[in-house]
Design a protein around this motif. Structure first.
Motif: not given
Length: 381
Positions: A238-247, A288-301, A324-327
Motif C-alpha cells: 500500500q505504501i508503494m502504491s500511495l507513493i508511485f501512483d502519486g497520491v 521526490r525520492k520515495p523515502s521523503d514521502y514516507v518521512k513526511e506523510h506516513i507514521r507507524f505505531t 523520531d519522525k515516523i513512530l
C-alpha cells in the motif's frame, strides 16, 4: 444536558501536560449494545442472519482461555475486555500513565461494501454515545476514530462529513485488504475528504473476509502466525502504491498511520524504493525520492515492537530510519501483546523519546498539549 449527566464527574480545572499519546486502544461493545445503531436493511438482512466463524486458526498464547486478551482486563459480569470504559480508564490512564488514547473499534469486514458501511455507521454512533459522551469521557482522555468502508468511497465520504466536526473524533479508520491498492483513483474522494477536514487516515490490520483476506502470491498461509508477518507485506504494497501512483503529490497534506503492521521493515523498503527511483526516476512521475514521502506523510505505531536479542541492533535501526519522525507510541490495550508505556520508553533512543511518546501524536492527531489533571495518575515522564 440531562440530569443524569449533571451527576457525573467533571474535569479538573488544573491542567497537566500530555506526555503519552497511545495510538492504538480497542473498545468493544457490550452484548446487545451495538445492534440498535446499525442501519436497516443490513441490521436485519445481513448481521442478524449471518453466522460468524473464525476464518483461520488463531494461535495466540492462551487463546482458548483468554481470547488473546490480558487476563486482568475482563470486566465483572462476563463482558469482554475493552467493553468497560471505566476499567479501561483505570488500567490504561491511571495505572499505566497514558494521557490520551486513540480508540480504534473493530469493524466487521464483509463481502458486501454496503454492509461494511452499515457496520461502520453503527460503530461510529455507538462510540460517540458510549465512550466519547460526557459520562464516559468526563476526563477528556478518549479520542475516537471515524470508521468507514474504503471499498464504498461514496458512503465513506458521507460518513466522514457527518463526524468530522465531533470534538473527540481524531482520525479516519480504514482497512488495507480491499482491492485494488490505494493508489487507484477510486479512493481519491476519501483522501480528499481527509485533507478537507484535516484528519489523518489510520489503517489497522484486519483479517478481512473471503477474497479480501491478505493473500501472498503463493496463496493463503496455514496459520495465524503466517498472517501476522503477511500484514507487513500488505502495508508495504500500500505504501508503494500511495507513493508511485502519486497520491501524496495529489494530496500534499495527507497523513497515513499504519497500526499494528510493525515498522522495522520500512527501512529496507525505503532503500529499495530510493534505489529504483535513482535508476528510473524519470519514468516514475513522482516529484521526490520515495523515502521523503514516507518521512513526511506516513507514521507507524510502535506495537508490535520487533525486539532483537541484541538491543543495539534495534537502536541502530531506529537511528537509520529516523524513528523520531515516523513512530507513534501504541499499547494495543487490552490485548495480550499490550506494551506498557513505562516499558516501551526504556527501549527508545533518548533523543527520540519525547517525539515518539507524545509529540508526534499531538502533531498527527491535532491533540491538545495539556489535559485535565487526574488524582492518582502514574506519570511516565
Amino acid at each position: 444536558m440531562t440530569l443524569a449527566h449533571q451527576q457525573h464527574r467533571a474535569p479538573a480545572a488544573e491542567q497537566t501536560p500530555v506526555r503519552v499519546v497511545d495510538s492504538d486502544v480497542h473498545p468493544v461493545p457490550r452484548r446487545g449494545e451495538l445492534l440498535e445503531y446499525i442501519p436497516e436493511p443490513y441490521r436485519t438482512s445481513y448481521f442478524l442472519s449471518h453466522r460468524v466463524g473464525d476464518t483461520i486458526v488463531y494461535d495466540a498464547p492462551d487463546y482458548a482461555h483468554s481470547y488473546a486478551m490480558r487476563v486482568d482486563t475482563f470486566p465483572e459480569g462476563g463482558e469482554f475486555p475493552g467493553s468497560d470504559p471505566e476499567l479501561a480508564f483505570r488500567q490504561l490512564i491511571i495505572d499505566a500513565g497514558s494521557d490520551i488514547a486513540i480508540l480504534e473499534p473493530t469493524v466487521k469486514a464483509t463481502r458486501l461494501p454496503e454492509a461494511t458501511s452499515a457496520m461502520a455507521t453503527g460503530i461510529n454512533h455507538w462510540l460517540a454515545n458510549h465512550w466519547l459522551d460526557a459520562k464516559n469521557n468526563w476526563h477528556q482522555r478518549w479520542r475516537g476514530s471515524i470508521c468507514v468502508a474504503i471499498d464504498d468511497p461514496g458512503q465513506a465520504v458521507r460518513e466522514i462529513g457527518d463526524w468530522a466536526g465531533h470534538p473527540y473524533m481524531s482520525q479516519i479508520l480504514i482497512k488495507a485488504e480491499p482491492r485494488p491498492s490505494w493508489g487507484d483513483a477510486r479512493y481519491d474522494p476519501i483522501w480528499a475528504a481527509a485533507v478537507e477536514h484535516d484528519l489523518p487516515v489510520s489503517c489497522h490490520l484486519s483479517r478481512g473476509a473471503y477474497e479480501t483476506m491478505p493473500m501472498p502470491p503463493v496463496g493463503f498461509p496455514s496459520y495465524n502466525h503466517d498472517f501476522m508477518v503477511t500484514y507487513s507485506m500488505l502495508a508495504a504494497n500500500q505504501i508503494m502504491s500511495l507513493i508511485f501512483d502519486g497520491v501524496f503529490d495529489r494530496y500534499p497534506t495527507l497523513r497515513i498511520v499504519f497500526v499494528e503492521h510493525a515498522f522495522t521493515w520500512i527501512l529496507p523498503l525505503m532503500w529499495r524504493m530510493d534505489a529504483i527511483h535513482r535508476a528510473r526516476g524519470s519514468f516514475t512521475g513522482i516529484k521526490r525520492k520515495p523515502s521523503d514521502y514516507v518521512k513526511e506523510h506516513i507514521r507507524f505505531t510502535t506495537q508490535p515492537l520487533d525486539y532483537p536479542e541484541d538491543k543495539t541492533e534495534l537502536t541502530r535501526a531506529f537511528e537509520w530510519m529516523e524513528a523520531d519522525k515516523i513512530l507513534l507510541f501504541s499499547s494495543d490495550y487490552p490485548h495480550w501483546t499490550f506494551d506498557d508505556p513505562r516499558w516501551l520508553v526504556k527501549h527508545l533512543p533518548v533523543h527520540a523519546r519525547d517525539k515518539v511518546m507524545y509529540l508526534n501524536g499531538i502533531e498527527t492527531y491535532h491533540l491538545p498539549e495539556t489535559v485535565p489533571a487526574l488524582d492518582g495518575q502514574r506519570r511516565v515522564f
